[in-house]
Scaffold this motif. Structure first.
Motif, PDB file in Angstrom:
ATOM      1  N   THR A   1       0.848  -1.213   0.000  1.00  0.00           N
ATOM      2  CA  THR A   1       0.000   0.000   0.000  1.00  0.00           C
ATOM      3  C   THR A   1       0.872   1.247   0.000  1.00  0.00           C
ATOM      4  O   THR A   1       0.355   2.354   0.122  1.00  0.00           O
ATOM      5  CB  THR A   1      -0.888   0.026   1.261  1.00  0.00           C
ATOM      6  N   LYS A   2       2.171   1.067  -0.117  1.00  0.00           N
ATOM      7  CA  LYS A   2       3.067   2.236  -0.029  1.00  0.00           C
ATOM      8  C   LYS A   2       2.715   3.267  -1.095  1.00  0.00           C
ATOM      9  O   LYS A   2       2.468   2.921  -2.254  1.00  0.00           O
ATOM     10  CB  LYS A   2       4.505   1.779  -0.204  1.00  0.00           C
ATOM     11  N   GLY A   3       2.699   4.526  -0.709  1.00  0.00           N
ATOM     12  CA  GLY A   3       2.392   5.575  -1.658  1.00  0.00           C
ATOM     13  C   GLY A   3       0.897   5.769  -1.889  1.00  0.00           C
ATOM     14  O   GLY A   3       0.495   6.557  -2.733  1.00  0.00           O
ATOM     15  N   THR A   4       0.063   5.034  -1.159  1.00  0.00           N
ATOM     16  CA  THR A   4      -1.393   5.208  -1.305  1.00  0.00           C
ATOM     17  C   THR A   4      -1.935   5.822  -0.021  1.00  0.00           C
ATOM     18  O   THR A   4      -1.211   5.978   0.961  1.00  0.00           O
ATOM     19  CB  THR A   4      -2.115   3.869  -1.540  1.00  0.00           C
ATOM     20  N   GLU A   5      -3.236   6.123  -0.040  1.00  0.00           N
ATOM     21  CA  GLU A   5      -3.817   6.763   1.156  1.00  0.00           C
ATOM     22  C   GLU A   5      -4.197   5.760   2.241  1.00  0.00           C
ATOM     23  O   GLU A   5      -4.676   6.162   3.289  1.00  0.00           O
ATOM     24  CB  GLU A   5      -5.045   7.583   0.737  1.00  0.00           C
ATOM     25  N   ILE A   6      -4.024   4.463   1.985  1.00  0.00           N
ATOM     26  CA  ILE A   6      -4.344   3.482   3.036  1.00  0.00           C
ATOM     27  C   ILE A   6      -3.072   2.734   3.441  1.00  0.00           C
ATOM     28  O   ILE A   6      -2.112   2.661   2.673  1.00  0.00           O
ATOM     29  CB  ILE A   6      -5.439   2.466   2.607  1.00  0.00           C
ATOM     30  N   ASN A   7      -3.112   2.188   4.643  1.00  0.00           N
ATOM     31  CA  ASN A   7      -1.966   1.389   5.079  1.00  0.00           C
ATOM     32  C   ASN A   7      -2.317  -0.102   4.988  1.00  0.00           C
ATOM     33  O   ASN A   7      -3.445  -0.472   4.617  1.00  0.00           O
ATOM     34  CB  ASN A   7      -1.505   1.803   6.477  1.00  0.00           C
ATOM     35  N   GLY A   8      -1.341  -0.926   5.340  1.00  0.00           N
ATOM     36  CA  GLY A   8      -1.523  -2.375   5.207  1.00  0.00           C
ATOM     37  C   GLY A   8      -2.711  -2.885   6.010  1.00  0.00           C
ATOM     38  O   GLY A   8      -3.496  -3.719   5.536  1.00  0.00           O
ATOM     39  N   LEU A   9      -2.864  -2.367   7.221  1.00  0.00           N
ATOM     40  CA  LEU A   9      -3.955  -2.831   8.082  1.00  0.00           C
ATOM     41  C   LEU A   9      -5.314  -2.440   7.496  1.00  0.00           C
ATOM     42  O   LEU A   9      -6.276  -3.213   7.539  1.00  0.00           O
ATOM     43  CB  LEU A   9      -3.793  -2.240   9.492  1.00  0.00           C
ATOM     44  N   GLN A  10      -5.374  -1.250   6.918  1.00  0.00           N
ATOM     45  CA  GLN A  10      -6.657  -0.812   6.332  1.00  0.00           C
ATOM     46  C   GLN A  10      -7.033  -1.672   5.123  1.00  0.00           C
ATOM     47  O   GLN A  10      -8.201  -2.011   4.944  1.00  0.00           O
ATOM     48  CB  GLN A  10      -6.576   0.677   5.961  1.00  0.00           C
ATOM     49  N   LEU A  11      -6.021  -2.032   4.333  1.00  0.00           N
ATOM     50  CA  LEU A  11      -6.322  -2.908   3.190  1.00  0.00           C
ATOM     51  C   LEU A  11      -6.796  -4.277   3.682  1.00  0.00           C
ATOM     52  O   LEU A  11      -7.779  -4.845   3.181  1.00  0.00           O
ATOM     53  CB  LEU A  11      -5.073  -3.058   2.303  1.00  0.00           C
ATOM     54  N   TYR A  12      -6.102  -4.783   4.675  1.00  0.00           N
ATOM     55  CA  TYR A  12      -6.437  -6.087   5.270  1.00  0.00           C
ATOM     56  C   TYR A  12      -7.889  -6.069   5.771  1.00  0.00           C
ATOM     57  O   TYR A  12      -8.667  -6.998   5.524  1.00  0.00           O
ATOM     58  CB  TYR A  12      -5.451  -6.285   6.420  1.00  0.00           C
ATOM     59  N   GLU A  13      -8.241  -4.975   6.443  1.00  0.00           N
ATOM     60  CA  GLU A  13      -9.600  -4.906   7.002  1.00  0.00           C
ATOM     61  C   GLU A  13     -10.657  -4.714   5.928  1.00  0.00           C
ATOM     62  O   GLU A  13     -11.750  -5.274   6.009  1.00  0.00           O
ATOM     63  CB  GLU A  13      -9.673  -3.800   8.058  1.00  0.00           C
ATOM     64  N   ARG A  14     -10.320  -3.949   4.897  1.00  0.00           N
ATOM     65  CA  ARG A  14     -11.305  -3.790   3.806  1.00  0.00           C
ATOM     66  C   ARG A  14     -11.542  -5.120   3.102  1.00  0.00           C
ATOM     67  O   ARG A  14     -12.668  -5.454   2.741  1.00  0.00           O
ATOM     68  CB  ARG A  14     -10.820  -2.727   2.813  1.00  0.00           C
ATOM     69  N   LEU A  15     -10.476  -5.885   2.901  1.00  0.00           N
ATOM     70  CA  LEU A  15     -10.644  -7.190   2.235  1.00  0.00           C
ATOM     71  C   LEU A  15     -11.540  -8.092   3.068  1.00  0.00           C
ATOM     72  O   LEU A  15     -12.393  -8.812   2.538  1.00  0.00           O
ATOM     73  CB  LEU A  15      -9.282  -7.855   1.997  1.00  0.00           C
ATOM     74  N   ARG A  16     -11.369  -8.016   4.378  1.00  0.00           N
ATOM     75  CA  ARG A  16     -12.191  -8.876   5.233  1.00  0.00           C
ATOM     76  C   ARG A  16     -13.637  -8.392   5.290  1.00  0.00           C
ATOM     77  O   ARG A  16     -14.579  -9.148   5.093  1.00  0.00           O
ATOM     78  CB  ARG A  16     -11.620  -8.950   6.644  1.00  0.00           C
ATOM     79  N   ARG A  17     -13.786  -7.096   5.539  1.00  0.00           N
ATOM     80  CA  ARG A  17     -15.133  -6.541   5.751  1.00  0.00           C
ATOM     81  C   ARG A  17     -15.958  -6.554   4.457  1.00  0.00           C
ATOM     82  O   ARG A  17     -17.083  -7.006   4.423  1.00  0.00           O
ATOM     83  CB  ARG A  17     -14.972  -5.111   6.269  1.00  0.00           C
ATOM     84  N   GLU A  18     -15.349  -6.085   3.372  1.00  0.00           N
ATOM     85  CA  GLU A  18     -16.133  -5.893   2.153  1.00  0.00           C
ATOM     86  C   GLU A  18     -16.198  -7.145   1.282  1.00  0.00           C
ATOM     87  O   GLU A  18     -17.136  -7.323   0.524  1.00  0.00           O
ATOM     88  CB  GLU A  18     -15.538  -4.735   1.336  1.00  0.00           C
ATOM     89  N   TYR A  19     -15.177  -8.007   1.392  1.00  0.00           N
ATOM     90  CA  TYR A  19     -15.136  -9.156   0.472  1.00  0.00           C
ATOM     91  C   TYR A  19     -15.056 -10.507   1.182  1.00  0.00           C
ATOM     92  O   TYR A  19     -14.972 -11.534   0.526  1.00  0.00           O
ATOM     93  CB  TYR A  19     -13.955  -8.994  -0.506  1.00  0.00           C
ATOM     94  N   HIS A  20     -15.086 -10.489   2.491  1.00  0.00           N
ATOM     95  CA  HIS A  20     -14.979 -11.719   3.285  1.00  0.00           C
ATOM     96  C   HIS A  20     -13.750 -12.544   2.878  1.00  0.00           C
ATOM     97  O   HIS A  20     -13.820 -13.760   2.743  1.00  0.00           O
ATOM     98  CB  HIS A  20     -16.259 -12.554   3.184  1.00  0.00           C
ATOM     99  N   LEU A  21     -12.651 -11.836   2.672  1.00  0.00           N
ATOM    100  CA  LEU A  21     -11.390 -12.508   2.356  1.00  0.00           C
ATOM    101  C   LEU A  21     -10.498 -12.392   3.587  1.00  0.00           C
ATOM    102  O   LEU A  21     -10.202 -11.282   4.036  1.00  0.00           O
ATOM    103  CB  LEU A  21     -10.709 -11.837   1.156  1.00  0.00           C
ATOM    104  N   GLU A  22     -10.130 -13.522   4.143  1.00  0.00           N
ATOM    105  CA  GLU A  22      -9.307 -13.529   5.356  1.00  0.00           C
ATOM    106  C   GLU A  22      -7.870 -13.725   4.914  1.00  0.00           C
ATOM    107  O   GLU A  22      -7.508 -14.787   4.400  1.00  0.00           O
ATOM    108  CB  GLU A  22      -9.769 -14.687   6.238  1.00  0.00           C
TER     109      GLU A  22
END
Ligand SMILES: Cc1ncc(COP(=O)(O)O)c(C=O)c1O
Length: 498
Positions: free
Chosen positions: A333-354
């Motif tokens: 996520t480097k250089g983007t507005e989100i960090n690694g944890l935010q991407l991880y949580e979006r994948l889980r919350r929005e796509y049910h990807l663990e």
């Protein structure tokens, strides 16, 4: 009235059962991905039905001369080892046994040269054997925020400089699939007459496709430890240790495997190791073909991301990266507005990807031959959609977010791990610990690579990093005081005997 476990507090089983019915898709270990109807699980008996102990005819892992011996000899012939041992206490037990087996100078003046990005089990082995650890630091990629490869040249320099080094321990691949030049490192070790141990916990699948790197076992390593539960279709906790060549005393390895493993090794786990390897060897060809194609498609599609960045083969040849395991999906996520944890949580919350794990700058997904087409497509869609939801000027920002410092910084070692972890300690506020000698480990788990090791002097970078991780909500572990605000340091005045 039916008793409810939920009210009694004993409801782990119920929660697992409930979870298994949900639509969350696992990009984490174990490598069997809970597939019941295909692969090795499809004809594996109910575990209760085969859960025995050392009864007549079933041998004993700690004194193997019957069917367990035969099974392990078969596994050794598959992998091309002189000896292979089944581990029921994870790679961790193999790592402890390996270090103890080669630490024949323990307590005198022996030291071990290890990569500083090793898993905490390696540090525990150093502690238990009261060794002095010397470190080779991996390179670091600012672009992706990941730790990179190990330099054979640096290792050779260390061996020349410190004749007390009696073994070398490196991790390859890393959690993120980074492979170092093990062929050169093993040649160097053998030139100096010492053994090389490779933590290949994440590389048990290497031999099953030429899309993957070559295993350390084929490149001259003396002990190679693999968690079959991570990337092969095997039960959690199951792993294997391979031994090859004349540099390590087999009897010492066997002695310590007994020390560090249960005296009641699970037949379910041992049979699961055999079943997983058997299936990979004999029956996985078609599934492997499909998976390889789907994996390459996934990686190609993710190459179109404009903000997030997939770690790919282009890094090979840079920063001492010798090869890359493409089964690991590392999205920076480097250089983007989100960090690694935010991407991880979006994948889980929005796509049910663990996912398997995340750090400040990236998310890691483990894929294996047991992944389904549907699962891999969900990951692709999830990442592409999140990527297109990110702002900016339509492409990845070239200006990266540089922190004041990126791990790994070379740390001053004032005491050995044993001296500091077992010595007199006192608690101080983490923020006021700069300059003191740390007396505990601090790491994110996963991956379990210490940010600071007992005996190292606390620096401002360590404090800032831990505070930043804590503020972000990353899983900071290892400290006695669970608030992570107080750190145990060595009481002033303790001196090193080394
Ligand atoms: C690089 C590495 N080595 C060793 C281990 C320990 O393996 P196990 O969990 O099989 O004990 C891990 C665990 O995640 C790891 O990531």
């Amino acid at each position: 009235v039916e008793k409810s476990r939920t009210n009694s507090g004993a409801y782990l089983y119920e929660e697992l059962k409930k979870y298994s019915c949900k639509d969350f898709y696992p990009f984490h270990m174990p490598g069997h991905k809970r597939q019941l109807s295909v692969g090795p699980a499809s004809d594996f008996p109910n575990p209760y039905g085969i859960d025995i102990t050392e009864i007549e005819g079933f041998d004993n892992l700690h004194h193997a001369e019957g069917i367990i011996r035969k099974s392990m000899d078969w596994a050794a012939s598959v992998y091309g080892a002189d000896y292979t041992y089944y581990l029921v206490n994870g790679s961790s037990s193999g790592i402890l046994s390996a270090i103890s087996a080669v630490a024949d100078k323990a307590g005198t003046c022996g030291s071990i040269l290890m990569s500083r990005n090793c898993h905490k089990a390696v540090y525990h082995g150093v502690f238990l054997n009261r060794l002095k650890s010397r470190y080779v630091y991996p390179q670091f990629s600012e672009e992706y925020g990941i730790q990179c490869g190990l330099s054979p040249v640096k290792i050779e320099k260390m061996l020349k400089q410190f004749p007390d080094i009696s073994s070398v321990f490196v991790v390859s691949p890393t959690y993120d699939g980074i492979v170092s030049d093990i062929g050169s490192i093993s040649n160097i070790c053998h030139y100096y007459g010492i053994p090389l141990i490779v933590d290949e916990a994440h590389g048990a699948h290497f031999r099953y496709s030429n899309l993957f790197p070559v295993s350390a076992l084929e490149l001259g390593a003396d002990i190679v430890i693999q968690s079959v539960h991570k990337t092969l279709p095997c039960f959690t906790q199951s792993a294997i240790l391979h031994l090859k060549g004349p540099y390590v005393d087999r009897e010492r390895v066997e002695r310590f495997l007994q020390v560090y493993q249960s005296s009641s090794p699970s037949y379910v786990l041992m049979a699961g190791i055999e079943q997983g390897i058997w299936w990979m060897e004999e029956e996985s060809r078609e599934k492997m073909g499909e998976y390889s194609k789907e994996l390459l498609d996934l990686r190609q599609e993710l190459g179109a991301m404009r903000h997030l960045r997939l770690l790919g083969k282009e890094v090979v040849g840079t920063k001492d990266i010798f090869d890359l395991d493409i089964s690991k999906i590392i999205v920076s996520t480097k250089g983007t507005e989100i960090n690694g944890l935010q991407l991880y949580e979006r994948l889980r919350r929005e796509y049910h990807l663990e996912m398997e794990m995340c750090t400040e700058d990236y998310v890691t997904g483990i894929t294996t031959v047991m992944d389904t087409k549907e699962g891999l497509e969900r990951l692709e869609q999830g990442l592409l959609r999140i990527d297109s939801s990110l702002g900016g000027n339509g492409k990845r920002e070239e200006k990266r977010f540089y922190k004041e410092a990126d791990w790994p910084w070379e740390m001053e070692q004032a005491l050995t791990i044993y001296e500091a972890w077992e010595g007199e300690k006192e608690p101080v506020a983490l923020e006021e610990s700069e300059g003191r000698i740390g007396a505990e480990f601090i790491y994110l788990y996963p991956p379990g690579i210490p940010i600071i090791v007992p005996g190292e002097r606390v620096t401002k970078e360590v404090i800032d990093t831990v505070l930043r991780y804590k503020k972000m909500g990353l899983p900071v572990q290892g400290m006695k005081y669970k608030s992570n605000e107080i750190m145990e340091v060595v009481k002033d005045g303790q001196i090193s005997c080394n």
